[in-house]
Write an enzyme that holds these catalytic residues in place. Sequence first.
Site, PDB file in Angstrom:
ATOM      1  N   ASP A  19       0.785  -1.207   0.063  1.00  0.00           N
ATOM      2  CA  ASP A  19      -0.231  -0.048  -0.013  1.00  0.00           C
ATOM      3  C   ASP A  19       0.959   1.299  -0.032  1.00  0.00           C
ATOM      4  OD1 ASP A  19      -2.171  -1.687   0.386  1.00  0.00           O
ATOM      5  OD2 ASP A  19      -1.715  -1.891   2.385  1.00  0.00           O
ATOM      6  N   LYS A  22       2.391   2.185  -5.053  1.00  0.00           N
ATOM      7  CA  LYS A  22       3.053   1.817  -6.354  1.00  0.00           C
ATOM      8  C   LYS A  22       2.387   1.957  -7.318  1.00  0.00           C
ATOM      9  CE  LYS A  22       3.371  -2.356  -4.365  1.00  0.00           C
ATOM     10  NZ  LYS A  22       2.919  -1.809  -2.836  1.00  0.00           N
ATOM     11  N   GLY A  46      -4.145  -4.312  -4.300  1.00  0.00           N
ATOM     12  CA  GLY A  46      -5.181  -3.384  -4.677  1.00  0.00           C
ATOM     13  C   GLY A  46      -4.330  -1.964  -5.103  1.00  0.00           C
ATOM     14  N   HIS A  47      -4.422  -1.833  -6.432  1.00  0.00           N
ATOM     15  CA  HIS A  47      -3.672  -0.497  -6.641  1.00  0.00           C
ATOM     16  C   HIS A  47      -4.669   0.510  -7.203  1.00  0.00           C
ATOM     17  CE1 HIS A  47       0.094  -3.022  -7.354  1.00  0.00           C
ATOM     18  NE2 HIS A  47       0.061  -2.915  -6.233  1.00  0.00           N
ATOM     19  N   GLN A 231       2.405  -5.872  -2.879  1.00  0.00           N
ATOM     20  CA  GLN A 231       2.787  -5.872  -1.611  1.00  0.00           C
ATOM     21  C   GLN A 231       3.888  -5.306  -1.339  1.00  0.00           C
ATOM     22  OE1 GLN A 231       1.692  -9.270  -3.173  1.00  0.00           O
ATOM     23  NE2 GLN A 231      -0.186  -8.469  -2.697  1.00  0.00           N
TER      24      GLN A 231
HETATM   25  P1  IMP Z   1      -2.041 -12.805   1.788  1.00  0.00           P
HETATM   26  O1  IMP Z   1      -1.213 -12.078   0.858  1.00  0.00           O
HETATM   27  O2  IMP Z   1      -3.650 -12.413   1.487  1.00  0.00           O
HETATM   28  O3  IMP Z   1      -2.195 -14.413   1.994  1.00  0.00           O
HETATM   29  O4  IMP Z   1      -1.954 -12.202   3.089  1.00  0.00           O
HETATM   30  C1  IMP Z   1      -0.614 -12.126   3.909  1.00  0.00           C
HETATM   31  C2  IMP Z   1      -0.074 -10.864   4.511  1.00  0.00           C
HETATM   32  O5  IMP Z   1       0.194  -9.819   3.541  1.00  0.00           O
HETATM   33  C3  IMP Z   1      -1.303 -10.088   5.483  1.00  0.00           C
HETATM   34  O6  IMP Z   1      -0.686  -9.556   6.370  1.00  0.00           O
HETATM   35  C4  IMP Z   1      -1.897  -9.267   4.466  1.00  0.00           C
HETATM   36  O7  IMP Z   1      -2.869  -8.188   5.052  1.00  0.00           O
HETATM   37  C5  IMP Z   1      -0.820  -8.876   3.879  1.00  0.00           C
HETATM   38  N1  IMP Z   1      -1.162  -8.277   2.346  1.00  0.00           N
HETATM   39  C6  IMP Z   1      -1.481  -9.040   1.258  1.00  0.00           C
HETATM   40  N2  IMP Z   1      -1.579  -8.185   0.078  1.00  0.00           N
HETATM   41  C7  IMP Z   1      -1.452  -6.863   0.515  1.00  0.00           C
HETATM   42  C8  IMP Z   1      -1.412  -5.838  -0.112  1.00  0.00           C
HETATM   43  O8  IMP Z   1      -1.650  -5.513  -1.200  1.00  0.00           O
HETATM   44  N3  IMP Z   1      -1.482  -4.758   0.535  1.00  0.00           N
HETATM   45  C9  IMP Z   1      -1.028  -4.631   1.840  1.00  0.00           C
HETATM   46  N4  IMP Z   1      -1.026  -5.764   2.539  1.00  0.00           N
HETATM   47  C10 IMP Z   1      -1.326  -6.996   1.834  1.00  0.00           C
END
Ligand code: IMP
Length: 443
Positions: A19, A22, A46-47, A231
Site C-alpha cells: 500500500d 506503487k 489493490g492498486h 505488496q
Molecule cells: P495474503 O497475501 O492474502 O496471504 O496475506 C498475507 C499478509 O500480506 C497479510 O498481512 C495481508 O494483510 C498482507 N497483504 C497482502 N496483500 C497486501 C497488499 O496488497 N497490501 C498490503 N498488505 C497486503
Amino acid sequence: MSGGRRVPNIAVVGGQWGDEGKGKVVDLISEHFAVVARFQGGPNAGHTVTIGDRRHAVHQVPSGVFRPGVRIVIGNGTVVDPEKLIEELDQLTAAGFDLADRLFISDRAHVILPLLQQLDALSENSADPGARIGTTQRGIGPTYEAKAARWGIRVADLSDPIQLERRIQRMLDGPAGRRLRDAGEQPEAAAGVARRAHAQWRRLAPHVADTAMLLNDWIDGGANVLFEGAQGTLLDLDHGWYPYVTSSSTMAGGVCAGLGLAPKLIGGVLGVFKAYASRVGAGPMPTECDDGPGGVGERLRERGREYGTTTGRPRRCGWFDGVAARYANRINRFDCICVTLLDVLDAFDTVRIAVEYRVADRRTPTVPPSVAGAMEPVFETLAGWGSDTTGIRAWDALPEAARRYLGRIEEIVGAEVALAGVGPERGQSLVRPGSWLARQLGR
Ligand code: IMP
C-alpha cells in the site's frame, strides 16, 4: 520513450508492508514504457490510480492498463483468480479501457480455485490465534502452497475440461480436501468447479500466452518493460517478518523467476515508501502508534484514508520506520526511492523517524529474524512544516522542513529520494530535478 533514448527496464517495488502507492507511481511513469508486467501476487493487491475526478482500482491487472497502447502482462509468478479477473476486465472495459491485443496472461500462472480460497478462510478463522496471519482471504497462500507442493493447477490446465476435472478431484481426495472435510466444510464437487473454470478459460483464452517468450521477444525487439511489484519487501516470503508475510517474492529479485527474464535485463530498481508506515494484518510493526482516539495513529489513518483497497480493513499506522526501510534498501539496492503521501504529515507539528530498535535492552540497527519479544523503536524527532503541500507542483517549492525530512529519510535509508507524492492525482507527484529517476525519464 524520452528524448529519443530508451528508458531501461525498471522494477517498481514496495519498500514497506504494501500500500505504498506503487500503482500511482507505475501509472505516472508507464507512459515511458512499452510494457507493464506483474511478476508476483494476485487479487490480494489493490492498486489505485486517480485520473481526473475518477478513482480506479485494479487488483490483478497491471496499473499500466490506464495508458492506452501500453501492453500489460500478468506473469507466471502471479496467482490468478479467473472469476475475479473476468469481473475486473468487464469493469475496465465498461470504463473505456480497451484490453484487446494488449493484455497477456501467462499460461503458467497458477489458478486460485474456490477450495483454495476456502482453505485460506479456514486458517484465518481458526481457533488457534497462531494460525492467523490476517490474510486478505483471497486464497493466495494455499495456491502458492499447492504450486510448491506440485499439485497446483495452471492457467493452461483450464483448457482441457476432462483432465481438469481429474486434477481437481485429486485435490479433493488429497490433503486439501481432507483439511476442509476435517473442519466440517463440504467442498464443491469437482465436476461443477471444472465446468465453471473451463468456461472462464474460454473467456480468457484470447489473452493467454507464453508470456516469458513474448517478453523476451519484445525486449529483443527494442521494447522496454516496467516490472510492477505488489505488496512490499517486509511481506516477502523469505525476507519479511515470517510467518507474517505473503507467499511470494515481493522484492526486486522476484522479477526474474516471476516473468522468465534474466537478471541482466533489470536496468534499475525503484523503491516506493509512504512518508510514514502502515500495515494491514497481523505481525510486528515497531513504529505503530496505537494511541487511541485523536492520537497519531488515528490521525494518520484518517488523513491518509488508510483503509484496505481489497478488504476495506483499517490499516495500522505509525511513524516512518527507518530501520525496516534501510533493510529493504539493502536487499533491493534501490537506484532511488519515491516517498508518497507526504501531504498526510502536513498537519503534524513534529515528525518522527525510527533509527534503531531496542530489543531486550540491546540496540539493533537492522531487522531481527524473530518476532518474539518487544521491539522498541528509537526515534529521531524533526520539525514539521505545518503547511498544506497538496497544491505544490514542483519539487523546489516544497517547504524547507519537508525537504529536510526527505533528506533525513535519504540518509537513513541509503538511497536517493527522487519523487515526493503530495496527493493522489498524476500532477501531485513531484519528480526531483537531476535525480536518477528524472535522468531516466529525460525530465
Ligand atoms: P495474503 O497475501 O492474502 O496471504 O496475506 C498475507 C499478509 O500480506 C497479510 O498481512 C495481508 O494483510 C498482507 N497483504 C497482502 N496483500 C497486501 C497488499 O496488497 N497490501 C498490503 N498488505 C497486503
